[in-house]
Design a protein around this motif. Structure first.
Motif, PDB file in Angstrom:
ATOM      1  N   GLU A   1       1.050  -0.642   0.177  1.00 19.98           N
ATOM      2  CA  GLU A   1       0.212  -0.130   0.076  1.00 19.98           C
ATOM      3  C   GLU A   1       0.680   1.286   0.077  1.00 19.98           C
ATOM      4  O   GLU A   1       2.063   1.644   0.566  1.00 19.98           O
ATOM      5  CB  GLU A   1      -1.193   0.159   1.172  1.00 19.98           C
ATOM      6  N   ILE A   2       0.600   2.113  -0.461  1.00 17.56           N
ATOM      7  CA  ILE A   2       0.798   3.536  -0.929  1.00 17.56           C
ATOM      8  C   ILE A   2       0.892   4.985   0.122  1.00 17.56           C
ATOM      9  O   ILE A   2      -1.067   4.722  -0.230  1.00 17.56           O
ATOM     10  CB  ILE A   2       1.728   3.622  -2.218  1.00 17.56           C
ATOM     11  N   ASP A   3       1.040   5.630   0.216  1.00 16.46           N
ATOM     12  CA  ASP A   3      -0.099   6.946   0.892  1.00 16.46           C
ATOM     13  C   ASP A   3       0.342   8.143  -0.479  1.00 16.46           C
ATOM     14  O   ASP A   3      -0.207   9.114   0.446  1.00 16.46           O
ATOM     15  CB  ASP A   3       1.119   7.513   2.276  1.00 16.46           C
ATOM     16  N   ASP A   4       0.211   7.884  -1.397  1.00 16.98           N
ATOM     17  CA  ASP A   4      -0.115   9.036  -2.577  1.00 16.98           C
ATOM     18  C   ASP A   4      -1.045   9.473  -2.560  1.00 16.98           C
ATOM     19  O   ASP A   4      -2.201   9.266  -2.411  1.00 16.98           O
ATOM     20  CB  ASP A   4       0.927   9.128  -3.286  1.00 16.98           C
ATOM     21  N   VAL A   5      -0.719  11.178  -2.521  1.00 22.70           N
ATOM     22  CA  VAL A   5      -2.046  11.818  -3.539  1.00 22.70           C
ATOM     23  C   VAL A   5      -2.969  11.145  -4.823  1.00 22.70           C
ATOM     24  O   VAL A   5      -1.387  11.332  -5.301  1.00 22.70           O
ATOM     25  CB  VAL A   5      -1.926  13.287  -3.302  1.00 22.70           C
ATOM     26  N   LEU A   6      -3.963  10.941  -4.674  1.00 26.72           N
ATOM     27  CA  LEU A   6      -4.401  10.350  -5.622  1.00 26.72           C
ATOM     28  C   LEU A   6      -4.509  11.108  -7.029  1.00 26.72           C
ATOM     29  O   LEU A   6      -5.958  11.867  -6.795  1.00 26.72           O
ATOM     30  CB  LEU A   6      -4.990   8.513  -5.422  1.00 26.72           C
ATOM     31  N   VAL A   7      -4.762  11.215  -8.662  1.00 29.70           N
ATOM     32  CA  VAL A   7      -5.525  11.768  -9.087  1.00 29.70           C
ATOM     33  C   VAL A   7      -6.886  11.490  -9.593  1.00 29.70           C
ATOM     34  O   VAL A   7      -5.986  10.692 -10.367  1.00 29.70           O
ATOM     35  CB  VAL A   7      -4.849  12.614  -9.595  1.00 29.70           C
TER      36      VAL A   7
ATOM     37  N   ARG B   1     -10.975   6.059  -1.953  1.00 29.73           N
ATOM     38  CA  ARG B   1      -9.788   5.112  -2.735  1.00 29.73           C
ATOM     39  C   ARG B   1      -9.427   3.416  -1.732  1.00 29.73           C
ATOM     40  O   ARG B   1      -9.816   3.114  -1.488  1.00 29.73           O
ATOM     41  CB  ARG B   1      -8.727   6.191  -1.045  1.00 29.73           C
ATOM     42  N   TYR B   2      -9.218   2.729  -2.946  1.00 29.65           N
ATOM     43  CA  TYR B   2      -8.786   1.634  -3.453  1.00 29.65           C
ATOM     44  C   TYR B   2      -7.164   1.232  -2.697  1.00 29.65           C
ATOM     45  O   TYR B   2      -6.682   1.577  -3.788  1.00 29.65           O
ATOM     46  CB  TYR B   2      -9.307   1.289  -5.459  1.00 29.65           C
ATOM     47  N   VAL B   3      -7.609   0.080  -1.994  1.00 33.46           N
ATOM     48  CA  VAL B   3      -6.327  -0.634  -1.945  1.00 33.46           C
ATOM     49  C   VAL B   3      -6.466  -2.412  -2.334  1.00 33.46           C
ATOM     50  O   VAL B   3      -7.870  -2.482  -1.777  1.00 33.46           O
ATOM     51  CB  VAL B   3      -5.983  -0.615  -0.484  1.00 33.46           C
ATOM     52  N   ILE B   4      -5.974  -2.642  -2.805  1.00 33.24           N
ATOM     53  CA  ILE B   4      -5.868  -4.745  -2.389  1.00 33.24           C
ATOM     54  C   ILE B   4      -5.386  -4.993  -1.726  1.00 33.24           C
ATOM     55  O   ILE B   4      -4.017  -4.713  -1.975  1.00 33.24           O
ATOM     56  CB  ILE B   4      -5.331  -4.964  -4.090  1.00 33.24           C
ATOM     57  N   LYS B   5      -5.606  -5.911  -0.725  1.00 37.63           N
ATOM     58  CA  LYS B   5      -5.205  -6.020   0.151  1.00 37.63           C
ATOM     59  C   LYS B   5      -4.497  -7.550  -0.018  1.00 37.63           C
ATOM     60  O   LYS B   5      -3.495  -8.049   0.366  1.00 37.63           O
ATOM     61  CB  LYS B   5      -6.019  -6.140   1.671  1.00 37.63           C
ATOM     62  N   GLU B   6      -5.007  -8.758  -0.518  1.00 35.83           N
ATOM     63  CA  GLU B   6      -4.206  -9.914  -0.502  1.00 35.83           C
ATOM     64  C   GLU B   6      -5.097 -10.351  -2.057  1.00 35.83           C
ATOM     65  O   GLU B   6      -6.514  -9.712  -3.083  1.00 35.83           O
ATOM     66  CB  GLU B   6      -4.790 -10.757   0.329  1.00 35.83           C
TER      67      GLU B   6
ATOM     68  N   GLU C   1     -10.318  -2.429  -0.489  1.00 34.84           N
ATOM     69  CA  GLU C   1     -10.873  -1.811   0.727  1.00 34.84           C
ATOM     70  C   GLU C   1     -11.114  -0.872   0.088  1.00 34.84           C
ATOM     71  O   GLU C   1     -10.043  -0.678  -0.561  1.00 34.84           O
ATOM     72  CB  GLU C   1     -10.339  -2.113   1.716  1.00 34.84           C
ATOM     73  N   ASN C   2     -12.272  -0.099   0.144  1.00 28.05           N
ATOM     74  CA  ASN C   2     -12.896   1.069   0.040  1.00 28.05           C
ATOM     75  C   ASN C   2     -12.021   2.117   1.195  1.00 28.05           C
ATOM     76  O   ASN C   2     -12.992   2.168   2.051  1.00 28.05           O
ATOM     77  CB  ASN C   2     -13.956   1.269  -0.889  1.00 28.05           C
ATOM     78  N   LYS C   3     -10.608   2.381   1.507  1.00 28.61           N
ATOM     79  CA  LYS C   3      -9.990   3.452   2.280  1.00 28.61           C
ATOM     80  C   LYS C   3     -10.804   4.922   2.416  1.00 28.61           C
ATOM     81  O   LYS C   3     -10.593   5.647   3.418  1.00 28.61           O
ATOM     82  CB  LYS C   3      -8.932   3.524   2.195  1.00 28.61           C
ATOM     83  N   GLY C   4     -11.516   5.078   1.121  1.00 34.20           N
ATOM     84  CA  GLY C   4     -12.344   6.918   1.225  1.00 34.20           C
ATOM     85  C   GLY C   4     -13.032   6.775   1.865  1.00 34.20           C
ATOM     86  O   GLY C   4     -13.609   5.748   2.895  1.00 34.20           O
TER      87      GLY C   4
ATOM     88  N   ALA D   1      -4.444   2.583  -5.234  1.00 36.50           N
ATOM     89  CA  ALA D   1      -3.583   3.336  -3.550  1.00 36.50           C
ATOM     90  C   ALA D   1      -2.248   2.260  -2.728  1.00 36.50           C
ATOM     91  O   ALA D   1      -1.894   1.766  -2.202  1.00 36.50           O
ATOM     92  CB  ALA D   1      -3.930   3.363  -2.081  1.00 36.50           C
ATOM     93  N   ILE D   2      -1.253   1.274  -4.512  1.00 39.57           N
ATOM     94  CA  ILE D   2      -1.142   0.599  -3.893  1.00 39.57           C
ATOM     95  C   ILE D   2       0.459   0.852  -5.550  1.00 39.57           C
ATOM     96  O   ILE D   2       0.125   1.221  -5.758  1.00 39.57           O
ATOM     97  CB  ILE D   2      -1.509  -1.241  -4.185  1.00 39.57           C
ATOM     98  N   ASP D   3       1.671  -0.489  -4.696  1.00 38.96           N
ATOM     99  CA  ASP D   3       2.248  -0.745  -6.113  1.00 38.96           C
ATOM    100  C   ASP D   3       2.465  -1.092  -7.284  1.00 38.96           C
ATOM    101  O   ASP D   3       0.985  -2.008  -6.826  1.00 38.96           O
ATOM    102  CB  ASP D   3       4.156  -1.189  -5.389  1.00 38.96           C
ATOM    103  N   GLY D   4       2.734  -0.809  -8.036  1.00 37.62           N
ATOM    104  CA  GLY D   4       2.401  -2.297  -9.343  1.00 37.62           C
ATOM    105  C   GLY D   4       2.160  -1.323 -10.334  1.00 37.62           C
ATOM    106  O   GLY D   4       1.765  -2.229 -10.984  1.00 37.62           O
ATOM    107  N   LYS D   5       2.331  -0.294 -10.673  1.00 35.12           N
ATOM    108  CA  LYS D   5       1.460   0.633 -11.800  1.00 35.12           C
ATOM    109  C   LYS D   5       2.169   0.465 -12.882  1.00 35.12           C
ATOM    110  O   LYS D   5       3.982   1.056 -12.845  1.00 35.12           O
ATOM    111  CB  LYS D   5       1.096   2.143 -11.439  1.00 35.12           C
ATOM    112  N   ARG D   6       2.002  -0.213 -14.284  1.00 33.71           N
ATOM    113  CA  ARG D   6       2.769   0.042 -15.286  1.00 33.71           C
ATOM    114  C   ARG D   6       2.482   0.882 -15.917  1.00 33.71           C
ATOM    115  O   ARG D   6       1.496   1.615 -16.010  1.00 33.71           O
ATOM    116  CB  ARG D   6       2.093  -1.146 -16.029  1.00 33.71           C
ATOM    117  N   ALA D   7       2.916   0.973 -16.764  1.00 38.09           N
ATOM    118  CA  ALA D   7       3.207   1.928 -17.968  1.00 38.09           C
ATOM    119  C   ALA D   7       1.343   2.300 -18.655  1.00 38.09           C
ATOM    120  O   ALA D   7       0.865   3.190 -19.182  1.00 38.09           O
ATOM    121  CB  ALA D   7       4.492   2.665 -18.969  1.00 38.09           C
ATOM    122  N   ASP D   8       1.016   1.268 -18.975  1.00 37.28           N
ATOM    123  CA  ASP D   8       0.106   1.548 -19.548  1.00 37.28           C
ATOM    124  C   ASP D   8      -1.333   1.566 -18.469  1.00 37.28           C
ATOM    125  O   ASP D   8      -2.110   1.712 -19.132  1.00 37.28           O
ATOM    126  CB  ASP D   8      -0.267   0.025 -20.243  1.00 37.28           C
TER     127      ASP D   8
END
Length: 842
Positions: free
Chosen positions: A59-65, A369-374, A394-397, A471-478
């Motif tokens: 999980e990341i804590d960035d501001v998401l647009v 704010r969506y997180v995939i936990k597992e 989880e919707n953390k929003g 709100a997780i790592d792993g985003k690809r360029a596409d």
């Protein structure tokens, strides 16, 4: 020789079982099976049994647009310092249609840079209106429209703050007729445009805000006539008939906004009275209100589940509300109202240390704010098959996503996504909290063997590409998010009932083979034992409670109710007790004398309905003084009565307790649906204080307090089982699965308090339950012991997984290395129990 994976697996398993299960094979076979020849090392896999693998994204804590949420600055400017995904385009009728039937679309859109914003993927928030007060005398409806109206054309006004304008007569038939035509034209232009986010219904009132304030002459009014409901509704229906409902938002809740599931916007965010006071935006939503012509408009507290909450900061000064002194109140307001977007008055052009921290907090709070936990899926699959990918989101929003976008899972290589399947979920129903998602991923018949990345994305239907940041790592360029790896190979099979263990046999390494039995001597500490467990040898049962057991509760599960009164009861409160407890709460309150003030009547009502007796003089004076001096609010007084030793000494059943709450807090008898709902919560482990707070915050009790001139206020539960709904239900479930009994009050409060304050862990609590004297006293057989483990940690029975169940049963009966404690550790650490804990927020 052709060796299949099943043959090899069987040989290895026999070899592993030889030392601990006598008379099943020659002991020397272990060496022969483990020392593979070169020929056997090159075996042909023609029937590989897939194993489940688990992946836990970071999980990341960035501001998401993200689309449809965040800041919404004016479209007429371009250079903003803060990120945003929407802009605001106001449309005045006089600018849109200067001559009847001649629409100035190009001029409106050019002035608002619409081509530029579309090229950036930024969406548009539109408000059409016909009364925009400013500092000079003017009119915002076209001249041709004014000329065609009847004798009463409207009101020219000048407000005390210097704003001037013209409020048209909204009841004029010609105005209504032409309004329907112009809204139809507006919809033809924008309804099917994917760049349009929301349509704010702004046709009525100053600034399109559904009011004509000031109303009175001494306030600078009247500044226009607000139309009666039957007229105002016609304007709303023009929008409903031409726009999709999921786009529509209103300034105030009405019967029509509720009927059609519209969003609502508050153009005074940050101003506390205009939100919370009786006349405030949120109070109207919670309790309903009388509109400007005296028509009652119903409450709609759940509107945010179907339409967005938005608005702009008050007073044209966003910088006031995002600095250190004000940001906490701003966050409270947006959380309470489930706000998704803010603008056009918003901090989009602010920067610097003074503002950035508050702006970042705001942007990470509002919207979804969506997180995939597992995730869980097989490690391998064959082409031309379908596999299941289980995902814990989880919707953390604080709000859902309001458009029908689809979630997809797929497989990708270095060249891109090679296949994907739509998840059969409606993300508009993903409210804040945990979401279990089951995706069926179709593997094409022509997909080459190899390793592929499992990917997931929320797809923008306008582009058919992922359009939502997670709100997780792993985003690809596409835009897709990479999870873990799936191997495509020939000859892969799966089994719901594996031969050598349960489908989710707990292991320390989720990818390791769960069926192998350790061969070390029983006297050794198992090498697979979790590092966080106590250091004693798990093959020896402890003769006393483990060191992490609570010293105050030696039996773990007390059965007596606490004898002491709640700690927050005022020591100076009257303690007189009635001579006998009534069997039911009275249903009527005697009429008080004309000399009684309202606060005295409120106190007398509490005594009669809650205690079943008349107020004594000292008690009446005590509470009357505290309420008058505002030392207590209505919520706090009501809570103290229900938490008092006098009330708790009556030992009411749950049904009697709830009936008293209905009488005191709602002024009526219970209804069957409500009684079942609250009763089920109490039976599941939720504390009475949690339920009490639910009644205290009801609109009915708010109205009761208001009728006596008392501030409602707030009450905060203090007992452990009332702090968190999910924690209480988790502990209640543990009592039921482990002890096969209901919880007791002292025990569940002890454990819930420990989990809430983090002085206890779930692991230590579960171990203590199974190692307690109470559990040992059951003298459970191995069969019953496993049944309770399956119920507690897997949520299923031996019938659901007979092969796995009997694997464990055989290990307990025949292998001295597998003690009950050792098996318990594996169940506690299992992925299945991790998913159960996640459902309860643990």
């Amino acid at each position: 020789m052709k060796v299949t994976s099943k043959i090899l697996s069987a040989l290895l398993t026999i070899a592993l079982l030889v030392p601990v299960i006598p008379n099943t094979a020659n002991a020397s076979f272990e060496t022969q099976a483990m020392d593979l020849t070169p020929e056997m090392a090159g075996f042909i896999v023609d029937d590989y049994e897939a194993k489940p693998v688990n992946y836990y994204p970071n999980e990341i804590d960035d501001v998401l647009v993200n689309p449809y949420m965040g800041l919404v600055p004016w479209a007429r400017s371009k250079n903003y310092t803060q990120p945003h995904s929407m802009v605001y385009m106001p449309i005045l009728w006089k600018d849109l249609e200067p001559e009847r039937g001649e629409f100035n679309w190009e001029g409106i859109e050019s002035a608002n840079n619409i081509s530029y914003w579309k090229s950036k993927g930024v969406k548009i928030n539109i408000r059409f209106y016909m009364d925009d007060p400013d500092g000079k005398k003017h009119m915002d409806i076209p001249q041709w429209l004014y000329d065609g109206m009847g004798e009463n054309k409207g009101t020219e006004y000048a407000m005390p703050d210097g704003n001037k304008g013209f409020s048209p007569n909204y009841s004029d038939p010609y105005l209504i007729q032409e309004h329907e035509r112009v809204i139809k034209a507006l919809a033809q232009r924008y309804n099917d445009d994917p760049s349009i986010a929301f349509i704010q219904i702004g046709s009525i009132g100053h600034w399109g805000e559904y009011h004509c304030w000031p109303y009175l002459e001494n306030d600078g009014g009247p500044s226009g006539d607000f139309p009666p409901e039957e007229i105002a509704d016609q304007y709303l229906i023009h929008y409903v008939n031409n726009f999709d409902n999921d786009k529509l938002c209103m300034r105030r809740n009405t019967s029509q906004s509720k009927k059609y599931g519209m969003g609502l916007f508050n153009d005074m965010i940050g101003d506390t009275p205009s939100l919370d006071d009786d006349w405030g935006w949120l109070s109207h939503i919670k309790y309903g209100y009388d509109d400007e012509v005296g028509t009652f408009q119903p409450a709609d507290p759940d509107f945010w589940k179907y339409g967005p909450a938005g608005g702009e900061f008050a007073n044209g000064s966003a910088d006031w509300y995002v600095v250190s002194d004000t940001i906490d109140e701003t966050i409270r307001q947006v959380v309470t109202s489930h706000t998704s977007w803010i603008g056009p008055c918003c901090p989009s052009d602010l920067s610097g240390k003074k503002y950035q921290s508050g702006i970042d907090r705001l942007l990470k709070t509002i919207g979804y704010r969506y997180v995939i936990k597992e995730t869980t899926h097989p490690d391998c699959a064959s082409a031309d098959t379908v596999i299941t990918v289980d995902m814990d989101w989880e919707n953390k929003g604080i709000a859902p996503f309001y458009f029908d976008w689809k979630v997809k899972v797929g497989l990708a290589n270095d060249n891109g996504v090679v296949t994907s399947s739509v998840v059969n979920d409606d993300i508009r129903e993903w409210l804040p909290g945990d979401i279990d998602v089951k995706a069926n991923l179709e593997i094409p018949a022509d997909l080459p063997n190899g390793d592929y990345k499992v990917v997931v994305g929320i797809i923008d239907p306008a582009t058919d590409k992922p359009g939502v940041n997670l709100a997780i790592d792993g985003k690809r360029a596409d835009g897709w998010y990479e999870l873990d790896t799936l191997t495509i190979m020939d000859g892969v099979s799966s089994s719901e009932n594996p031969t050598f263990g349960p489908t989710a046999t707990p292991t320390l390494n989720p990818t390791a083979e769960p069926t192998q039995v350790p061969t070390q001597a029983p006297t050794q500490n198992p090498t697979l034992e979790p590092t966080s467990v106590p250091t004693w040898n798990p093959t020896d049962r402890p003769t006393e409670a483990p060191t992490w057991a609570p010293t105050q509760a030696p039996t773990a599960y007390p059965t007596n109710e606490p004898t002491s009164a709640p700690t927050d009861e005022p020591s100076q409160a009257p303690t007189a007790e009635p001579t006998m407890a009534p069997t039911a709460a009275p249903t009527t309150v005697p009429t008080s004398s004309p000399n009684d003030d309202p606060i005295s009547q409120f106190v007398k009502r509490l005594y009669l309905l809650c205690m079943g007796r008349e107020a004594d003089a000292s008690g009446l004076n005590f509470w009357r003084e505290k309420l008058i001096n505002k030392e207590f609010t209505g919520a706090q007084a009501g809570a103290h009565f229900f938490l008092s030793s006098e009330f708790t000494a009556k030992e009411y059943s749950d049904e009697e307790y709830l009936e008293h709450l209905y009488q005191v807090m709602m002024g009526r008898k219970s209804d069957s649906g409500g009684m079942k709902y609250w009763g089920d919560l109490l039976k599941s482990g939720v504390g009475r204080q949690y339920v009490l707070n639910g009644f205290i915050t009801s609109k009915e009790f708010g109205k009761i307090c208001k009728s006596y001139g008392i501030e409602l206020g707030v009450y905060t539960p203090t007992e452990g089982s009332s702090r968190s709904l999910k924690l209480s239900q988790f502990v209640g479930r543990l009592y039921n699965c482990t002890m096969k009994r209901s919880f007791d009050s002292e025990g569940i409060n002890f454990w819930c308090d420990g989990l809430y304050k983090k002085t206890q862990s779930v692991t230590s609590m579960c171990r203590y339950f199974y190692l307690s004297d109470e559990f040992k006293s059951f003298n459970t057989s191995d069969l019953e012991y496993l049944n309770r483990l399956y119920a507690t940690f897997f949520g299923r029975t031996q019938e659901d997984d007979p092969s796995g169940f009997y694997f464990w049963l055989n290990a307990l009966k025949n292998d001295p290395n597998w003690t009950r404690e050792r098996v318990l550790y594996f169940f506690i650490d299992s992925p299945e129990f991790s998913r159960i804990k996640a459902q309860f927020g643990l």
